[in-house]
Scaffold this motif. Structure first.
Motif, PDB file in Angstrom:
ATOM      1  N   ASP A   6      81.266 -22.022  35.126  1.00  0.00           N
ATOM      2  CA  ASP A   6      80.349 -21.323  34.219  1.00  0.00           C
ATOM      3  C   ASP A   6      80.475 -21.862  32.794  1.00  0.00           C
ATOM      4  O   ASP A   6      79.486 -22.064  32.100  1.00  0.00           O
ATOM      5  N   ALA A   7      81.712 -22.106  32.361  1.00  0.00           N
ATOM      6  CA  ALA A   7      81.945 -22.660  31.024  1.00  0.00           C
ATOM      7  C   ALA A   7      81.355 -24.067  30.921  1.00  0.00           C
ATOM      8  O   ALA A   7      80.727 -24.423  29.913  1.00  0.00           O
ATOM      9  N   HIS A   8      81.532 -24.867  31.963  1.00  0.00           N
ATOM     10  CA  HIS A   8      81.014 -26.234  31.951  1.00  0.00           C
ATOM     11  C   HIS A   8      79.484 -26.240  31.906  1.00  0.00           C
ATOM     12  O   HIS A   8      78.888 -26.967  31.111  1.00  0.00           O
ATOM     13  N   VAL A   9      78.860 -25.423  32.739  1.00  0.00           N
ATOM     14  CA  VAL A   9      77.391 -25.343  32.754  1.00  0.00           C
ATOM     15  C   VAL A   9      76.893 -24.890  31.386  1.00  0.00           C
ATOM     16  O   VAL A   9      75.931 -25.444  30.851  1.00  0.00           O
ATOM     17  N   GLY A  10      77.560 -23.913  30.793  1.00  0.00           N
ATOM     18  CA  GLY A  10      77.172 -23.442  29.460  1.00  0.00           C
ATOM     19  C   GLY A  10      77.274 -24.529  28.408  1.00  0.00           C
ATOM     20  O   GLY A  10      76.378 -24.678  27.558  1.00  0.00           O
ATOM     21  N   LYS A  11      78.348 -25.316  28.464  1.00  0.00           N
ATOM     22  CA  LYS A  11      78.500 -26.428  27.518  1.00  0.00           C
ATOM     23  C   LYS A  11      77.399 -27.456  27.702  1.00  0.00           C
ATOM     24  O   LYS A  11      76.878 -28.015  26.732  1.00  0.00           O
ATOM     25  N   ARG A  12      77.036 -27.714  28.953  1.00  0.00           N
ATOM     26  CA  ARG A  12      75.976 -28.689  29.225  1.00  0.00           C
ATOM     27  C   ARG A  12      74.615 -28.175  28.753  1.00  0.00           C
ATOM     28  O   ARG A  12      73.791 -28.949  28.273  1.00  0.00           O
ATOM     29  N   ILE A  13      74.389 -26.870  28.873  1.00  0.00           N
ATOM     30  CA  ILE A  13      73.144 -26.295  28.346  1.00  0.00           C
ATOM     31  C   ILE A  13      73.097 -26.497  26.842  1.00  0.00           C
ATOM     32  O   ILE A  13      72.102 -26.977  26.288  1.00  0.00           O
ATOM     33  N   ARG A  14      74.189 -26.151  26.141  1.00  0.00           N
ATOM     34  CA  ARG A  14      74.246 -26.305  24.687  1.00  0.00           C
ATOM     35  C   ARG A  14      74.076 -27.772  24.294  1.00  0.00           C
ATOM     36  O   ARG A  14      73.326 -28.099  23.374  1.00  0.00           O
ATOM     37  N   GLN A  15      74.761 -28.653  25.004  1.00  0.00           N
ATOM     38  CA  GLN A  15      74.682 -30.082  24.693  1.00  0.00           C
ATOM     39  C   GLN A  15      73.245 -30.576  24.791  1.00  0.00           C
ATOM     40  O   GLN A  15      72.746 -31.230  23.885  1.00  0.00           O
ATOM     41  N   ARG A  16      72.583 -30.270  25.879  1.00  0.00           N
ATOM     42  CA  ARG A  16      71.204 -30.737  26.065  1.00  0.00           C
ATOM     43  C   ARG A  16      70.265 -30.101  25.049  1.00  0.00           C
ATOM     44  O   ARG A  16      69.386 -30.763  24.506  1.00  0.00           O
ATOM     45  N   ARG A  17      70.470 -28.821  24.770  1.00  0.00           N
ATOM     46  CA  ARG A  17      69.623 -28.131  23.793  1.00  0.00           C
ATOM     47  C   ARG A  17      69.742 -28.796  22.430  1.00  0.00           C
ATOM     48  O   ARG A  17      68.743 -29.042  21.754  1.00  0.00           O
ATOM     49  N   TRP A  18      70.975 -29.125  22.022  1.00  0.00           N
ATOM     50  CA  TRP A  18      71.170 -29.821  20.748  1.00  0.00           C
ATOM     51  C   TRP A  18      70.537 -31.203  20.770  1.00  0.00           C
ATOM     52  O   TRP A  18      69.953 -31.642  19.786  1.00  0.00           O
ATOM     53  N   LEU A  19      70.686 -31.910  21.879  1.00  0.00           N
ATOM     54  CA  LEU A  19      70.142 -33.261  21.966  1.00  0.00           C
ATOM     55  C   LEU A  19      68.624 -33.284  21.773  1.00  0.00           C
ATOM     56  O   LEU A  19      68.093 -34.206  21.164  1.00  0.00           O
ATOM     57  N   VAL A  20      67.955 -32.284  22.296  1.00  0.00           N
ATOM     58  CA  VAL A  20      66.498 -32.251  22.157  1.00  0.00           C
ATOM     59  C   VAL A  20      66.065 -31.519  20.902  1.00  0.00           C
ATOM     60  O   VAL A  20      64.873 -31.422  20.618  1.00  0.00           O
ATOM     61  N   GLY A  21      67.021 -30.993  20.136  1.00  0.00           N
ATOM     62  CA  GLY A  21      66.707 -30.330  18.881  1.00  0.00           C
ATOM     63  C   GLY A  21      66.055 -28.968  19.052  1.00  0.00           C
ATOM     64  O   GLY A  21      65.226 -28.560  18.244  1.00  0.00           O
ATOM     65  N   MET A  22      66.442 -28.259  20.093  1.00  0.00           N
ATOM     66  CA  MET A  22      65.852 -26.952  20.385  1.00  0.00           C
ATOM     67  C   MET A  22      66.814 -25.848  19.961  1.00  0.00           C
ATOM     68  O   MET A  22      68.019 -25.950  20.161  1.00  0.00           O
ATOM     69  N   THR A  23      66.289 -24.788  19.385  1.00  0.00           N
ATOM     70  CA  THR A  23      67.110 -23.646  19.015  1.00  0.00           C
ATOM     71  C   THR A  23      67.332 -22.748  20.229  1.00  0.00           C
ATOM     72  O   THR A  23      66.594 -22.836  21.217  1.00  0.00           O
ATOM     73  N   GLN A  24      68.324 -21.880  20.115  1.00  0.00           N
ATOM     74  CA  GLN A  24      68.550 -20.904  21.178  1.00  0.00           C
ATOM     75  C   GLN A  24      67.332 -20.003  21.332  1.00  0.00           C
ATOM     76  O   GLN A  24      66.946 -19.662  22.449  1.00  0.00           O
ATOM     77  N   GLN A  25      66.720 -19.656  20.220  1.00  0.00           N
ATOM     78  CA  GLN A  25      65.536 -18.798  20.244  1.00  0.00           C
ATOM     79  C   GLN A  25      64.395 -19.464  21.005  1.00  0.00           C
ATOM     80  O   GLN A  25      63.758 -18.839  21.846  1.00  0.00           O
ATOM     81  N   LYS A  26      64.158 -20.725  20.730  1.00  0.00           N
ATOM     82  CA  LYS A  26      63.065 -21.449  21.396  1.00  0.00           C
ATOM     83  C   LYS A  26      63.336 -21.566  22.894  1.00  0.00           C
ATOM     84  O   LYS A  26      62.426 -21.368  23.712  1.00  0.00           O
ATOM     85  N   LEU A  27      64.555 -21.908  23.270  1.00  0.00           N
ATOM     86  CA  LEU A  27      64.896 -22.010  24.682  1.00  0.00           C
ATOM     87  C   LEU A  27      64.707 -20.662  25.371  1.00  0.00           C
ATOM     88  O   LEU A  27      64.149 -20.588  26.467  1.00  0.00           O
ATOM     89  N   ALA A  28      65.154 -19.608  24.715  1.00  0.00           N
ATOM     90  CA  ALA A  28      65.001 -18.270  25.277  1.00  0.00           C
ATOM     91  C   ALA A  28      63.526 -17.934  25.496  1.00  0.00           C
ATOM     92  O   ALA A  28      63.155 -17.396  26.545  1.00  0.00           O
ATOM     93  N   GLU A  29      62.689 -18.272  24.536  1.00  0.00           N
ATOM     94  CA  GLU A  29      61.253 -18.025  24.672  1.00  0.00           C
ATOM     95  C   GLU A  29      60.675 -18.812  25.847  1.00  0.00           C
ATOM     96  O   GLU A  29      59.846 -18.296  26.597  1.00  0.00           O
ATOM     97  N   CYS A  30      61.115 -20.043  26.010  1.00  0.00           N
ATOM     98  CA  CYS A  30      60.610 -20.886  27.100  1.00  0.00           C
ATOM     99  C   CYS A  30      60.943 -20.322  28.477  1.00  0.00           C
ATOM    100  O   CYS A  30      60.170 -20.513  29.421  1.00  0.00           O
ATOM    101  N   VAL A  31      62.095 -19.660  28.597  1.00  0.00           N
ATOM    102  CA  VAL A  31      62.502 -19.138  29.900  1.00  0.00           C
ATOM    103  C   VAL A  31      62.290 -17.636  30.025  1.00  0.00           C
ATOM    104  O   VAL A  31      62.588 -17.058  31.070  1.00  0.00           O
ATOM    105  N   GLY A  32      61.797 -16.989  28.962  1.00  0.00           N
ATOM    106  CA  GLY A  32      61.443 -15.580  29.034  1.00  0.00           C
ATOM    107  C   GLY A  32      62.592 -14.599  28.950  1.00  0.00           C
ATOM    108  O   GLY A  32      62.586 -13.562  29.611  1.00  0.00           O
ATOM    109  N   ILE A  33      63.596 -14.943  28.109  1.00  0.00           N
ATOM    110  CA  ILE A  33      64.735 -14.048  27.918  1.00  0.00           C
ATOM    111  C   ILE A  33      65.045 -13.954  26.427  1.00  0.00           C
ATOM    112  O   ILE A  33      64.405 -14.613  25.613  1.00  0.00           O
ATOM    113  N   LYS A  34      66.020 -13.147  26.063  1.00  0.00           N
ATOM    114  CA  LYS A  34      66.452 -13.009  24.673  1.00  0.00           C
ATOM    115  C   LYS A  34      67.449 -14.114  24.335  1.00  0.00           C
ATOM    116  O   LYS A  34      68.188 -14.585  25.189  1.00  0.00           O
TER     117      LYS A  34
END
Length: 123
Positions: A6-34
């Motif tokens: 779970d920790a590894h998957v979370g780190k990979r999510i954060r890593q990819r999100r940073w690489l594409v320059g996406m905020t947590q808010q934007k990612l959350a909106e894209c997947v329909g969560i907070k």
């Protein structure tokens, strides 16, 4: 207690999100969560369901397998992370450097890569 996967998957999510320059808010909106749920996924505090991971992979434009890269399975024991520097995975400066690197045109990026390789051999 946070499971290593779970920790590894979370780190990979954060890593990819940073690489594409996406905020947590934007990612959350894209997947329909907070965005707080994204925070919990990225820290490994909450497990990501298969369908949610599918949606996150789609939003971040990667294959679902991306989130499991760097894990190895020992048949006699639990799943463990390979020896990837943990500070790189969580270091915003390193991730910004990688994002900037991939923003460089291919031919210049290749030359920069060769320069870095030569400099690392010297050090």
């Amino acid at each position: 207690m946070v499971h290593v996967v779970d920790a590894h998957v979370g780190k990979r999510i954060r890593q990819r999100r940073w690489l594409v320059g996406m905020t947590q808010q934007k990612l959350a909106e894209c997947v329909g969560i907070k965005f707080q749920q994204i925070q919990k996924y990225e820290t490994g505090a909450n497990r990501v369901s298969a369908s949610r991971l599918w949606d996150i992979a789609d939003a971040l434009e990667v294959d679902v397998a991306f989130f499991f890269e760097g894990l190895k399975s020992d048949q006699d024991g639990p799943v463990e992370e390979q020896s990837i520097p943990t500070d790189m995975m969580g270091d915003k400066e390193a991730m910004d450097l990688v994002r900037s690197y991939y923003a460089i045109p291919e031919n210049q990026r290749r030359r920069l890569f060769e320069l870095a390789r030569v400099l690392s051999d010297v050090a």
